[in-house]
Scaffold this active site. Sequence first.
Site, short mmCIF file in Angstrom:
data_model
loop_
_atom_site.label_atom_id
_atom_site.label_comp_id
_atom_site.label_asym_id
_atom_site.label_seq_id
_atom_site.Cartn_x
_atom_site.Cartn_y
_atom_site.Cartn_z
N ARG A 73 21.88 -36.98 55.33
CA ARG A 73 23.22 -36.41 55.20
C ARG A 73 23.46 -36.02 53.74
NH1 ARG A 73 27.47 -40.44 57.57
NH2 ARG A 73 26.56 -39.84 59.57
N ARG A 82 32.36 -42.53 50.88
CA ARG A 82 31.51 -41.49 51.49
C ARG A 82 31.96 -40.08 51.07
NH1 ARG A 82 29.10 -43.15 56.46
NH2 ARG A 82 28.58 -45.33 56.34
N LYS A 127 31.72 -49.21 55.08
CA LYS A 127 31.95 -47.81 54.67
C LYS A 127 33.40 -47.60 54.25
CE LYS A 127 30.57 -46.20 58.72
NZ LYS A 127 30.38 -45.44 59.98
N LYS A 171 36.21 -44.23 53.40
CA LYS A 171 36.32 -42.76 53.50
C LYS A 171 37.62 -42.27 52.88
CE LYS A 171 33.45 -42.65 57.59
NZ LYS A 171 33.32 -42.31 59.00
N CYS A 228 30.42 -35.33 68.79
CA CYS A 228 29.50 -35.98 67.85
C CYS A 228 28.07 -35.63 68.25
CB CYS A 228 29.71 -37.48 67.88
SG CYS A 228 29.09 -38.24 69.39
N CYS A 252 21.00 -40.23 67.87
CA CYS A 252 21.84 -41.35 67.47
C CYS A 252 21.45 -42.62 68.22
CB CYS A 252 23.32 -41.04 67.73
SG CYS A 252 24.34 -42.45 67.29
N CYS A 312 29.89 -42.67 72.15
CA CYS A 312 30.19 -44.10 72.12
C CYS A 312 31.54 -44.29 71.43
CB CYS A 312 29.07 -44.86 71.41
SG CYS A 312 29.24 -44.94 69.62
N CYS A 339 33.00 -40.82 66.04
CA CYS A 339 32.54 -39.88 65.01
C CYS A 339 33.16 -38.48 65.10
CB CYS A 339 31.02 -39.79 65.02
SG CYS A 339 30.24 -41.37 64.66
#
Length: 569
Positions: free
Chosen positions: A79, A148, A212, A214, A433, A439, A478, A482
């Site tokens: 990424r 991120r 994480k 953001k 996503c 994934c 899931c 995302c």
Amino acid sequence: MSQSPPVPKPLAANETIKSNSHLLRGSIASDLADTSTGAISDDNGQLTKFHGLYLQDDRDLRNALKKAGKEKAFSFMLRVRLPGGRCTPAQWLVLDSLADRVANQSLRLTTRQTFQFHGVLKGNLKPLIKGMHEVLLDSIAACGDVNRNVMAPPNPERSAVLQEVYNHARAWSEFALPKTRAYHEIWLDDEKVAGGEPESEPMYGATYLPRKFKTGFALPPSNDVDIFSQDLGFIAIVESGRLVGYNVVVGGGLGMSHGNEETFPRLADQLGFIDTQSVNAVGEAVLTTQRDHGDRTNRKHARLKYTIEDRGLAWFRAEVERRSGVTFGPPRPFSFTSIQDPFGWQRCADGSWFYGLHILSGRIRDADGWPMKSALREIAGIHEGDFRLTPSQNLTISGVTDQKKPLIDSILARHGLASENVRSGLRLNALSCVALPTCGLALAESERALPEFLERFETILEQLGLKHDAISLRITGCPNGCARPYLAEIGFVGRAPGKYALYLGASYQGTRLNRLFAPSVTLDDAVGLLTPVLKRYALERQDNERFGDWCDRVTLPADATFHSPGTRS
Ligand code: SRM
Ligand code: SF4
């Protein structure tokens, strides 16, 4: 009888991996040299995330390889770090060619305005990262327990305010970067720094954040960055045409696990107003408060949203004020009216043009009848402005002159990519996503299922005269969220192969979460359930009433779930 103090919970395994890693080096370098496997160790797999890399395997091939007694088809996802999603044509050309040479011949635009490469073999990681470095791109902190990729409004309208907001987003992104030289040593073969000051992470410390983190910047009236889903958000306040500061929001986050009520999506709360000079100081105070008080024992409870839930917003605000020396003013008024990207040709205030290009699921590749990758390569070859990646996985070709416009038009037309070809308001507002096959967490299809979902619902919407209505539909494989499905008017969240939880009733502008409508449905079930709902909406809605608002008012039981405390405008 005196009670013994509670036994402290053990730290999550990742905490030990981080603290033993010598600032994110671990033994990645020796794993890279090991040609006996396409994989790296589990511990190093956690550390490479901080360098923007995930070890994955092709899940379509898993069973056959297992049967044949062979190793999984390992490869990496990389990424890119791209604050605000801006990229030059020269950078585009290099990324395009790297995708062909060392990845799976496609580029994937993400929901946080950047690129992902998939299918990168271990031996190709260094050539990829070195190739990116040559055009000043990197993947530092694109994943991992750090700040991120920072989101910022992508609309290329060249106003001074927009540029200022972008500059603040970029400055915060740079300010909050990890300081370790691990990335440069491992991937770019930089010399180890000998002597001098010992290396340190003044803002993060040796164990970085619990999870994480953001950040996004929004410029009302557009909420294109879905500001209430961010751990930390800055909402630009413009008065008399001038950027006067930001309303700061904290504690948004969407990930949850099916059946675990202790995990939930949550919208960010407003902390208050700050002036433009205070962005980095307040950002640092929010980040370090989470560093020191976030849960390091349970990674499912480690995001900032849970710290704020557990300790309260008043405590959090006081802590941020103490650390930053900034006192929050009362939040200033603002209003979000839309979330959709602009499509087609748009004229900017400075006389230049930009073109908003719809890209389904952000997937750039050459498919039959849809040669998106070749078209964009040709455009990058003649383009003098830049490209902006949007939070809705779309792309803007911006800074186009009157002279270049017909040329770009003809390239788009020749490749069949003009926006008028996009069939519905639903399609223009759809996100998915990545999910299968790359994934590792996917429970159901998402990107590969989206075309069929759209076709089925487009047929119904057309029959009901709703074809051009902007209705947001987002699907994920899931519950991690995302594609931000809990902020969609229609949200599908994967539970098992072919089965999804169906959520309805978020506001179109991203200011209210949706609620559970049906816990586990197939696409056929969903079509059966939603057809009468859409029919009633078409007949009964009030003037200009959005589908999500109508569902929230009419269709959903008052006790349908989702936790969203605090006040939002
Ligand atoms: Fe995500 C994990 C893809 C945006 C919440 N996400 C993953 C991983 C890396 C799977 C993994 O951990 O093994 C996925 C890689 C799939 C692949 O093959 O490429 C993945 N996430 C994506 C992207 C590419 C989706 C897309 O189709 O565009 C987005 C990349 C964004 C970027 O450029 O940085 C992406 N992920 C998001 C968002 C949306 C956002 O940030 O605006 C969310 C919800 C917001 C949030 O964070 O709360 C999101 N991803 C997660 C979570 C759940 C986090 C949580 O708090 O519970 C995971 C799993 C985890 O962290 O354990 C996850
Ligand atoms: Fe994977 Fe789940 Fe994220 Fe989709 S939502 S990319 S399936 S982690």
